[in-house]
Design an enzyme around this catalytic site. Sequence first.
Site, PDB file in Angstrom:
ATOM      1  N   TYR A  20       0.843  -1.211   0.000  1.00 43.87           N
ATOM      2  CA  TYR A  20       0.000   0.000   0.000  1.00 43.87           C
ATOM      3  C   TYR A  20       0.879   1.263   0.000  1.00 43.87           C
ATOM      4  O   TYR A  20       0.745   2.112  -0.902  1.00 43.87           O
ATOM      5  CB  TYR A  20      -0.946  -0.021   1.200  1.00 43.87           C
ATOM      6  CG  TYR A  20      -2.405   0.256   0.866  1.00 43.87           C
ATOM      7  CD1 TYR A  20      -2.782   0.820  -0.342  1.00 43.87           C
ATOM      8  CD2 TYR A  20      -3.420  -0.030   1.771  1.00 43.87           C
ATOM      9  CE1 TYR A  20      -4.118   1.068  -0.640  1.00 43.87           C
ATOM     10  CE2 TYR A  20      -4.762   0.217   1.490  1.00 43.87           C
ATOM     11  CZ  TYR A  20      -5.090   0.767   0.283  1.00 43.87           C
ATOM     12  OH  TYR A  20      -6.403   1.020   0.003  1.00 43.87           O
ATOM     13  N   GLU A  54       2.297   6.361  -7.017  1.00 40.91           N
ATOM     14  CA  GLU A  54       1.252   7.229  -7.572  1.00 40.91           C
ATOM     15  C   GLU A  54       1.590   8.701  -7.360  1.00 40.91           C
ATOM     16  O   GLU A  54       1.500   9.518  -8.285  1.00 40.91           O
ATOM     17  CB  GLU A  54      -0.101   6.899  -6.925  1.00 40.91           C
ATOM     18  CG  GLU A  54      -0.605   5.514  -7.307  1.00 40.91           C
ATOM     19  CD  GLU A  54      -1.867   5.105  -6.556  1.00 40.91           C
ATOM     20  OE1 GLU A  54      -2.638   5.982  -6.145  1.00 40.91           O
ATOM     21  OE2 GLU A  54      -2.080   3.895  -6.387  1.00 40.91           O
TER      22      GLU A  54
END
Length: 248
Positions: free
Chosen positions: A170, A177
């Site tokens: 995660y 990103e």
Amino acid sequence: MASSEEDGTNGASEAGDEKEVTRKRRRLGFLATAWLTFYNIAMTAGWLVLAIAMVRFYVEKGTHRGLYKSIQKTLKFFQTFALLEVVHCLIGIVPTSVLVTGVQVSSRIFMVWLVTHSVKPIQNEESVVLFLVSWTVTEITRYSFYTFSLLDHLPHFIKWARYNFFIILYPVGVAGELLTIYAALPYVKKSGMFSVRLPNKYNVSFDYYYFLLITMASYIPLFPQLYFHMLRQRRKVLHGEVIVEKDD
Ligand SMILES: CCCCCCCCCCCCC[C@@H](O)CC(=O)SCCNC(=O)CCNC(=O)[C@H](O)C(C)(C)COP(=O)(O)OP(=O)(O)OC[C@H]1O[C@@H](n2cnc3c(N)ncnc32)[C@H](O)[C@@H]1OP(=O)(O)O
């Protein structure tokens, strides 16, 4: 690979698990179970194809440059298909929060279509590989977890992987990103893409550059909520198997 029945948990918890599976099936109904099984198998297969394509590309070319271009069609298809997950929550065939799923899926769709697809000069950034790899490993694990659960043959390793891999993947995915959006900023500012300037007949203005900055900032309150949601799910699902984890 050992199934959950074979992994050394006690008889009482096995009986409890079986009752839970039967209750879940009754709750879902045949059609919903059949659809979810098909959906999860298709998604596992899709992300596996993506994983194989990425490994093959890297082995053949020895570089990440051109990787995104070579896998983009498959990525766009399967990530966009994941919008159905929001529909699954809305119609109540999966017991997941619409909000949590909505944030998760929309941020991915946003990354795929409005950032990586639209800002061509960033497609060869290392950060793209970072989020591609973490998404791919996560989704293969997640969809195979759902598939095996629905088929009532969940290997312990898949369950373990589903609720442990995310601890690392995660933050790595989010870093990929954010770095990708950051890399897109100069191009977006220079090109003025997706921006609407005044004056115009609707009298509205929109600056995609600032929108990207706001999106990046929104990770600060939203990501911890998703991460803690997963930590809670982990405690719920792996509770009672702490000894097995310690043995590992
Ligand atoms: C327009 C611009 C928007 C911009 C927004 C910007 C802000 C963004 C901030 C957030 C950033 C996120 C970035 C993200 O893209 C980064 C990554 O993904 S990196 C890779 C690592 N990622 C992960 O590990 C993701 C982990 N997260 C999740 O899995 C999600 O939270 C979620 C997909 C929502 C799943 O959570 P859920 O609560 O559903 O957990 P469970 O898997 O335990 O499921 C709960 C129960 O539902 C059943 N279920 C769910 N889906 C299915 C299915 N498809 N088929 C069958 N059953 C399903 C599941 O079995 C559980 O049932 P039960 O409780 O009865 O056992």
